[in-house]
Design a protein around this motif. Structure first.
Motif, PDB file in Angstrom:
ATOM      1  N   ALA A  85       0.831  -1.207   0.000  1.00 49.31           N
ATOM      2  CA  ALA A  85       0.000   0.000   0.000  1.00 49.31           C
ATOM      3  C   ALA A  85       0.867   1.260   0.000  1.00 49.31           C
ATOM      4  O   ALA A  85       0.577   2.226  -0.720  1.00 49.31           O
ATOM      5  CB  ALA A  85      -0.940  -0.006   1.202  1.00 49.31           C
ATOM      6  N   VAL A  86       1.936   1.250   0.774  1.00 49.49           N
ATOM      7  CA  VAL A  86       2.839   2.407   0.821  1.00 49.49           C
ATOM      8  C   VAL A  86       3.535   2.579  -0.531  1.00 49.49           C
ATOM      9  O   VAL A  86       3.642   3.700  -1.043  1.00 49.49           O
ATOM     10  CB  VAL A  86       3.865   2.249   1.974  1.00 49.49           C
ATOM     11  CG1 VAL A  86       4.967   3.295   1.878  1.00 49.49           C
ATOM     12  CG2 VAL A  86       3.167   2.334   3.319  1.00 49.49           C
ATOM     13  N   ALA A  87       3.987   1.473  -1.121  1.00 51.40           N
ATOM     14  CA  ALA A  87       4.670   1.546  -2.421  1.00 51.40           C
ATOM     15  C   ALA A  87       3.751   2.101  -3.509  1.00 51.40           C
ATOM     16  O   ALA A  87       4.183   2.880  -4.355  1.00 51.40           O
ATOM     17  CB  ALA A  87       5.193   0.169  -2.819  1.00 51.40           C
ATOM     18  N   GLN A  88       2.490   1.718  -3.468  1.00 49.09           N
ATOM     19  CA  GLN A  88       1.538   2.201  -4.473  1.00 49.09           C
ATOM     20  C   GLN A  88       1.264   3.692  -4.341  1.00 49.09           C
ATOM     21  O   GLN A  88       1.000   4.365  -5.321  1.00 49.09           O
ATOM     22  CB  GLN A  88       0.216   1.442  -4.359  1.00 49.09           C
ATOM     23  CG  GLN A  88       0.282   0.040  -4.885  1.00 49.09           C
ATOM     24  CD  GLN A  88      -1.031  -0.696  -4.690  1.00 49.09           C
ATOM     25  OE1 GLN A  88      -1.827  -0.351  -3.826  1.00 49.09           O
ATOM     26  NE2 GLN A  88      -1.248  -1.712  -5.501  1.00 49.09           N
ATOM     27  N   ALA A 126       9.640   8.165  -7.181  1.00 48.32           N
ATOM     28  CA  ALA A 126       9.864   6.907  -7.914  1.00 48.32           C
ATOM     29  C   ALA A 126      10.936   6.047  -7.263  1.00 48.32           C
ATOM     30  O   ALA A 126      10.804   4.821  -7.198  1.00 48.32           O
ATOM     31  CB  ALA A 126      10.239   7.208  -9.364  1.00 48.32           C
ATOM     32  N   TYR A 127      12.005   6.692  -6.774  1.00 47.29           N
ATOM     33  CA  TYR A 127      13.074   5.919  -6.141  1.00 47.29           C
ATOM     34  C   TYR A 127      12.578   5.238  -4.862  1.00 47.29           C
ATOM     35  O   TYR A 127      12.837   4.062  -4.637  1.00 47.29           O
ATOM     36  CB  TYR A 127      14.284   6.801  -5.845  1.00 47.29           C
ATOM     37  CG  TYR A 127      15.367   6.062  -5.103  1.00 47.29           C
ATOM     38  CD1 TYR A 127      16.173   5.149  -5.765  1.00 47.29           C
ATOM     39  CD2 TYR A 127      15.565   6.253  -3.743  1.00 47.29           C
ATOM     40  CE1 TYR A 127      17.157   4.449  -5.089  1.00 47.29           C
ATOM     41  CE2 TYR A 127      16.543   5.566  -3.056  1.00 47.29           C
ATOM     42  CZ  TYR A 127      17.337   4.655  -3.739  1.00 47.29           C
ATOM     43  OH  TYR A 127      18.296   3.948  -3.069  1.00 47.29           O
ATOM     44  N   LEU A 128      11.864   5.985  -4.029  1.00 55.00           N
ATOM     45  CA  LEU A 128      11.351   5.402  -2.790  1.00 55.00           C
ATOM     46  C   LEU A 128      10.328   4.298  -3.072  1.00 55.00           C
ATOM     47  O   LEU A 128      10.304   3.279  -2.378  1.00 55.00           O
ATOM     48  CB  LEU A 128      10.735   6.475  -1.902  1.00 55.00           C
ATOM     49  CG  LEU A 128      11.726   7.444  -1.258  1.00 55.00           C
ATOM     50  CD1 LEU A 128      10.992   8.501  -0.447  1.00 55.00           C
ATOM     51  CD2 LEU A 128      12.727   6.706  -0.399  1.00 55.00           C
ATOM     52  N   ALA A 153      15.081  -7.869  -9.999  1.00 57.73           N
ATOM     53  CA  ALA A 153      13.967  -8.283  -9.143  1.00 57.73           C
ATOM     54  C   ALA A 153      12.937  -7.175  -9.026  1.00 57.73           C
ATOM     55  O   ALA A 153      11.738  -7.409  -9.125  1.00 57.73           O
ATOM     56  CB  ALA A 153      14.490  -8.658  -7.751  1.00 57.73           C
ATOM     57  N   VAL A 154      13.374  -5.930  -8.840  1.00 58.57           N
ATOM     58  CA  VAL A 154      12.449  -4.812  -8.715  1.00 58.57           C
ATOM     59  C   VAL A 154      11.745  -4.548 -10.047  1.00 58.57           C
ATOM     60  O   VAL A 154      10.562  -4.278 -10.096  1.00 58.57           O
ATOM     61  CB  VAL A 154      13.182  -3.552  -8.205  1.00 58.57           C
ATOM     62  CG1 VAL A 154      12.298  -2.329  -8.343  1.00 58.57           C
ATOM     63  CG2 VAL A 154      13.594  -3.740  -6.759  1.00 58.57           C
ATOM     64  N   TYR A 184      10.553   0.467  -1.697  1.00 62.09           N
ATOM     65  CA  TYR A 184       9.475  -0.266  -1.031  1.00 62.09           C
ATOM     66  C   TYR A 184       9.158  -1.564  -1.763  1.00 62.09           C
ATOM     67  O   TYR A 184       8.928  -2.599  -1.141  1.00 62.09           O
ATOM     68  CB  TYR A 184       8.213   0.592  -0.922  1.00 62.09           C
ATOM     69  CG  TYR A 184       8.316   1.704   0.076  1.00 62.09           C
ATOM     70  CD1 TYR A 184       8.673   1.454   1.400  1.00 62.09           C
ATOM     71  CD2 TYR A 184       8.056   3.016  -0.290  1.00 62.09           C
ATOM     72  CE1 TYR A 184       8.775   2.482   2.314  1.00 62.09           C
ATOM     73  CE2 TYR A 184       8.148   4.052   0.623  1.00 62.09           C
ATOM     74  CZ  TYR A 184       8.508   3.776   1.925  1.00 62.09           C
ATOM     75  OH  TYR A 184       8.608   4.792   2.832  1.00 62.09           O
ATOM     76  N   ARG A 185       9.144  -1.520  -3.095  1.00 61.70           N
ATOM     77  CA  ARG A 185       8.856  -2.738  -3.853  1.00 61.70           C
ATOM     78  C   ARG A 185       9.952  -3.777  -3.654  1.00 61.70           C
ATOM     79  O   ARG A 185       9.687  -4.969  -3.596  1.00 61.70           O
ATOM     80  CB  ARG A 185       8.657  -2.422  -5.336  1.00 61.70           C
ATOM     81  CG  ARG A 185       7.314  -1.774  -5.626  1.00 61.70           C
ATOM     82  CD  ARG A 185       7.004  -1.733  -7.107  1.00 61.70           C
ATOM     83  NE  ARG A 185       7.980  -1.000  -7.880  1.00 61.70           N
ATOM     84  CZ  ARG A 185       7.958   0.313  -8.090  1.00 61.70           C
ATOM     85  NH1 ARG A 185       6.996   1.054  -7.568  1.00 61.70           N
ATOM     86  NH2 ARG A 185       8.886   0.892  -8.818  1.00 61.70           N
ATOM     87  N   PHE A 186      11.202  -3.312  -3.545  1.00 64.30           N
ATOM     88  CA  PHE A 186      12.288  -4.253  -3.282  1.00 64.30           C
ATOM     89  C   PHE A 186      12.134  -4.871  -1.897  1.00 64.30           C
ATOM     90  O   PHE A 186      12.330  -6.068  -1.716  1.00 64.30           O
ATOM     91  CB  PHE A 186      13.653  -3.570  -3.424  1.00 64.30           C
ATOM     92  CG  PHE A 186      14.801  -4.519  -3.264  1.00 64.30           C
ATOM     93  CD1 PHE A 186      15.023  -5.506  -4.210  1.00 64.30           C
ATOM     94  CD2 PHE A 186      15.636  -4.437  -2.171  1.00 64.30           C
ATOM     95  CE1 PHE A 186      16.074  -6.395  -4.065  1.00 64.30           C
ATOM     96  CE2 PHE A 186      16.683  -5.314  -2.014  1.00 64.30           C
ATOM     97  CZ  PHE A 186      16.916  -6.309  -2.965  1.00 64.30           C
ATOM     98  N   GLY A 187      11.770  -4.061  -0.910  1.00 67.83           N
ATOM     99  CA  GLY A 187      11.517  -4.593   0.436  1.00 67.83           C
ATOM    100  C   GLY A 187      10.360  -5.572   0.443  1.00 67.83           C
ATOM    101  O   GLY A 187      10.330  -6.540   1.213  1.00 67.83           O
ATOM    102  N   LEU A 188       9.415  -5.349  -0.432  1.00 68.38           N
ATOM    103  CA  LEU A 188       8.255  -6.233  -0.549  1.00 68.38           C
ATOM    104  C   LEU A 188       8.675  -7.641  -0.951  1.00 68.38           C
ATOM    105  O   LEU A 188       8.051  -8.624  -0.536  1.00 68.38           O
ATOM    106  CB  LEU A 188       7.288  -5.638  -1.577  1.00 68.38           C
ATOM    107  CG  LEU A 188       5.894  -6.208  -1.682  1.00 68.38           C
ATOM    108  CD1 LEU A 188       5.175  -6.126  -0.340  1.00 68.38           C
ATOM    109  CD2 LEU A 188       5.098  -5.450  -2.737  1.00 68.38           C
TER     110      LEU A 188
END
Length: 181
Positions: free
Chosen positions: A108-111, A116-118, A174-175, A122-126
């Motif tokens: 939800a935070v990534a969306q 764009a970098y952040l 991966a991202v 977040y998507r990588f952490g996902l």
């Protein structure tokens, strides 16, 4: 609800009794999975507020007494929220539920992230959150013979999030695989 017109409740009247704290717990199979997500998220917020209050107390001795009274009330609130999880959740099932919280909140935070970098971070952490969910689900199947989809109710995908030692391990690739269409 008028937030600005609400005068609040005096601190002396905010203490909870054991009866107040011991509400009816949710059912891990019958109640909506996102009810558990909300409970775990709220419990984490309550506990974080307690930690912050402890730090504030260490930095300002004048507020020590007031913060201690507030912490007692927040501890009651955290306990009341935590006790909404039923005792029939095994530790592994609870861990899977926490991973579901991590996946759903991070997604939800990534969306919603405008930078764009952040959003990419977040998507990588996902990926890690998905991987943990995948591995704990496999462990639940192996140790308890249970399907974690009974807990997750199909809301959160169970998929390996990061490649194994034999696979591609580039964070960029991966991202990029998570980039929208």
């Amino acid at each position: 609800m008028d937030l600005l017109g609400n005068k609040g409740v005096p601190i002396d009247k905010q203490s909870l009794t054991w009866k107040d704290m011991a509400g009816k717990p949710i059912s891990k199979l019958d109640d909506e999975a996102f009810t558990r997500v909300r409970i775990l998220l709220m419990n984490a917020l309550e506990l974080d507020a307690l930690r912050l209050s402890h730090m504030g107390m260490r930095m300002n001795s004048e507020l020590r007494q007031s913060l201690a009274r507030i912490r007692r009330i927040e501890q009651h609130q955290a306990t009341a929220v935590n006790w909404l999880l039923s005792a029939d959740h095994s530790p592994l099932e609870t861990t899977i539920a926490y991973e579901q919280v991590a996946v759903e909140v991070t997604a939800a935070v990534a969306q919603r992230e405008l930078d764009a970098y952040l959003a990419q971070v977040y998507r990588f952490g996902l990926l890690e959150d998905f991987d943990h969910l995948y591995r704990y689900s496999a462990l639940l199947d192996r140790l308890e013979g249970k399907d974690s989809n009974n807990i997750l109710q199909g809301h959160t995908d169970i998929a390996p999030g990061r490649p194994t030692v034999d696979g591609q391990s580039s964070p960029k690739s991966a991202v990029n695989s998570l980039q929208p269409g």
